[in-house]
Design a protein around this motif. Sequence first.
Motif, PDB file in Angstrom:
ATOM      1  N   THR A 370       0.828  -1.217   0.000  1.00  0.00           N
ATOM      2  CA  THR A 370       0.000   0.000   0.000  1.00  0.00           C
ATOM      3  C   THR A 370       0.858   1.261   0.000  1.00  0.00           C
ATOM      4  N   VAL A 371       2.110   1.143   0.420  1.00  0.00           N
ATOM      5  CA  VAL A 371       2.994   2.313   0.468  1.00  0.00           C
ATOM      6  C   VAL A 371       3.153   2.892  -0.941  1.00  0.00           C
ATOM      7  N   GLY A 372       2.949   4.214  -1.047  1.00  0.00           N
ATOM      8  CA  GLY A 372       3.009   4.889  -2.330  1.00  0.00           C
ATOM      9  C   GLY A 372       1.663   5.025  -3.010  1.00  0.00           C
ATOM     10  N   ARG A 373       0.660   4.265  -2.529  1.00  0.00           N
ATOM     11  CA  ARG A 373      -0.673   4.365  -3.099  1.00  0.00           C
ATOM     12  C   ARG A 373      -1.484   5.424  -2.351  1.00  0.00           C
ATOM     13  N   THR A 374      -2.541   5.906  -2.984  1.00  0.00           N
ATOM     14  CA  THR A 374      -3.482   6.809  -2.328  1.00  0.00           C
ATOM     15  C   THR A 374      -4.771   6.043  -2.074  1.00  0.00           C
ATOM     16  N   VAL A 375      -5.171   5.970  -0.809  1.00  0.00           N
ATOM     17  CA  VAL A 375      -6.378   5.228  -0.430  1.00  0.00           C
ATOM     18  C   VAL A 375      -7.364   6.168   0.250  1.00  0.00           C
ATOM     19  N   GLU A 376      -8.629   6.036  -0.094  1.00  0.00           N
ATOM     20  CA  GLU A 376      -9.672   6.845   0.524  1.00  0.00           C
ATOM     21  C   GLU A 376      -9.887   6.347   1.947  1.00  0.00           C
ATOM     22  N   THR A 377      -9.694   7.214   2.918  1.00  0.00           N
ATOM     23  CA  THR A 377      -9.709   6.830   4.328  1.00  0.00           C
ATOM     24  C   THR A 377     -10.834   7.538   5.058  1.00  0.00           C
ATOM     25  N   LEU A 378     -11.645   6.759   5.780  1.00  0.00           N
ATOM     26  CA  LEU A 378     -12.674   7.339   6.635  1.00  0.00           C
ATOM     27  C   LEU A 378     -12.064   7.593   8.009  1.00  0.00           C
ATOM     28  N   PHE A 379     -11.984   8.856   8.389  1.00  0.00           N
ATOM     29  CA  PHE A 379     -11.392   9.194   9.685  1.00  0.00           C
ATOM     30  C   PHE A 379     -12.443   9.089  10.785  1.00  0.00           C
ATOM     31  N   GLU A 380     -12.061   8.350  11.852  1.00  0.00           N
ATOM     32  CA  GLU A 380     -13.024   7.956  12.874  1.00  0.00           C
ATOM     33  C   GLU A 380     -12.790   8.585  14.243  1.00  0.00           C
ATOM     34  N   LYS A 381     -11.537   8.959  14.546  1.00  0.00           N
ATOM     35  CA  LYS A 381     -11.245   9.401  15.911  1.00  0.00           C
ATOM     36  C   LYS A 381      -9.894  10.090  15.951  1.00  0.00           C
ATOM     37  N   PRO A 382      -9.591  10.786  17.058  1.00  0.00           N
ATOM     38  CA  PRO A 382      -8.243  11.338  17.201  1.00  0.00           C
ATOM     39  C   PRO A 382      -7.217  10.217  17.277  1.00  0.00           C
ATOM     40  N   GLY A 383      -6.009  10.492  16.794  1.00  0.00           N
ATOM     41  CA  GLY A 383      -4.934   9.515  16.886  1.00  0.00           C
ATOM     42  C   GLY A 383      -4.311   9.485  18.264  1.00  0.00           C
ATOM     43  N   ARG A 384      -3.316   8.653  18.428  1.00  0.00           N
ATOM     44  CA  ARG A 384      -2.650   8.520  19.728  1.00  0.00           C
ATOM     45  C   ARG A 384      -1.837   9.750  20.091  1.00  0.00           C
ATOM     46  N   HIS A 385      -1.398  10.473  19.095  1.00  0.00           N
ATOM     47  CA  HIS A 385      -0.535  11.628  19.332  1.00  0.00           C
ATOM     48  C   HIS A 385      -1.280  12.917  18.984  1.00  0.00           C
ATOM     49  N   GLY A 386      -0.854  14.010  19.569  1.00  0.00           N
ATOM     50  CA  GLY A 386      -1.467  15.293  19.298  1.00  0.00           C
ATOM     51  C   GLY A 386      -1.371  15.674  17.837  1.00  0.00           C
ATOM     52  N   GLY A 387      -2.438  16.280  17.302  1.00  0.00           N
ATOM     53  CA  GLY A 387      -2.443  16.687  15.906  1.00  0.00           C
ATOM     54  C   GLY A 387      -2.596  15.547  14.932  1.00  0.00           C
ATOM     55  N   GLN A 388      -3.034  14.380  15.407  1.00  0.00           N
ATOM     56  CA  GLN A 388      -3.143  13.197  14.560  1.00  0.00           C
ATOM     57  C   GLN A 388      -4.581  12.680  14.587  1.00  0.00           C
ATOM     58  N   ILE A 389      -5.043  12.197  13.444  1.00  0.00           N
ATOM     59  CA  ILE A 389      -6.338  11.531  13.392  1.00  0.00           C
ATOM     60  C   ILE A 389      -6.161  10.127  12.817  1.00  0.00           C
ATOM     61  N   ALA A 390      -7.119   9.255  13.163  1.00  0.00           N
ATOM     62  CA  ALA A 390      -7.012   7.847  12.772  1.00  0.00           C
ATOM     63  C   ALA A 390      -8.286   7.408  12.065  1.00  0.00           C
ATOM     64  N   GLY A 391      -8.113   6.518  11.126  1.00  0.00           N
ATOM     65  CA  GLY A 391      -9.266   5.987  10.409  1.00  0.00           C
ATOM     66  C   GLY A 391      -8.945   4.649   9.791  1.00  0.00           C
ATOM     67  N   LYS A 392      -9.778   4.242   8.828  1.00  0.00           N
ATOM     68  CA  LYS A 392      -9.574   2.966   8.157  1.00  0.00           C
ATOM     69  C   LYS A 392      -9.651   3.142   6.654  1.00  0.00           C
ATOM     70  N   SER A 393      -8.803   2.378   5.977  1.00  0.00           N
ATOM     71  CA  SER A 393      -8.836   2.313   4.523  1.00  0.00           C
ATOM     72  C   SER A 393     -10.008   1.433   4.101  1.00  0.00           C
ATOM     73  N   PRO A 394     -10.333   1.396   2.804  1.00  0.00           N
ATOM     74  CA  PRO A 394     -11.383   0.473   2.353  1.00  0.00           C
ATOM     75  C   PRO A 394     -11.071  -0.985   2.674  1.00  0.00           C
TER      76      PRO A 394
END
Length: 437
Positions: A370-394
Amino acid sequence: MNVYDAERMTDLLAGRGYGEAASEDDADLVVLNTCHIREKATDKVYSELGRLARLKSERGAEGRDFRIVVAGCVAQAEGVEVLRRQRAVDLVVGPQSYHRLDELLTRAEAGERIAETDFAVADKFAALRRAPIPRGVTAFVTAQEGCDKFCSFCVVPYTRGAEVSRSVAEIVAEAEALAAAGVREITIIGQNVNAYRGEDENGAPATLPRLLARLSRIEGVTRLRYTTSHPIDMDQELIDAHASLPMLAPFVHLPVQSGSNRVLRAMNRRHDADFYLDIVARLRAARPDIALSSDFIVGFPGETDADFEATLALIRAVGFASSFSFKYSPRPGTPGAERDDQIAEDVKSERLAALQALLEQQRQAFNAATVGRTVETLFEKPGRHGGQIAGKSPYMQAVHASGGPELIGSILPVTIVAAGSNSLAGTIGEPMREGAL
């Protein structure tokens, strides 16, 4: 399914004045929602009940009420045996009866010890028509419960009952309410979800792909998933839906359990390895970027080294993005448990380690690709670190990127720059195009 049921029980208890506690130490009521699919899970229930019994005794000495409920499939399978083995339990309620929690708790508070394990699924669906309380931008919606397949290793037909489907109207109403409350991804769930045959608006049986097509028209829903499927119910109509419905995620969880035709017959799976591989080929023809996950059982009674090698060969032939794998666990009352050719635990452990090593190698290779690809990501929540968000790829991969909480609920293109052991890191690009994943 257990996550969905636990959330619905929480919703029901909210109507009784309960709110979620941070821990058992803060709780007045503890509900154990249990799984009976493996022996280890059942053993954990009784271990946890012992700990809770001590906590209940301490609360009693302080003059405080503390009630214990056992719900789910262990409750269904063992019923009054749970009450007999652990006197601290107030209520045992099966997965098809939890909609009656309010009434049952009233009786328990009056001093009655209850085991309620009826199979009135239709009653439960009717009682749960009120939409669940959303807990984020993703949600589960039950379409179907139970299983008619009777695999020889599985207790689900005995603990969840026969296959029963909700009507299209009920499912759509629940999904519409969730979407109006901010849910963007809906996963349609069932023990055997692709056996779905709910009633449509004309009173005729619908199919899962037709249900998915109807859900795709709900305003606000941007991604659909479904789980769990049985290979013999994976028909061409459902396969074609992966080509015709852009918001249907290119990810299918399709349990195969074994790659040995001899073992599959013994498991009563009703398909062979070639049948499964043909489904995989047709899915990839319909949606070339589709990712697959599966379930595997090693050490089923009578499994030989050659049978195990056939499973490894199937894994190599398919290439899975992720999978779940287990040692065979005899479940009381199932045909597999009665066989006299059980496999030694050390052999099962050795085979499981080899199988998991191959599956993990494939998972890491999939993530690295997946590295180098662009994937549509649904962001669900803040990430573990400040200024970060987390989600899931398809493809059900965890994705982290720099961004603020205002992006939660958005589907955005993320260019993947690194693959860790359990997640991907990327940078956010321009907003998604209409209809993209």
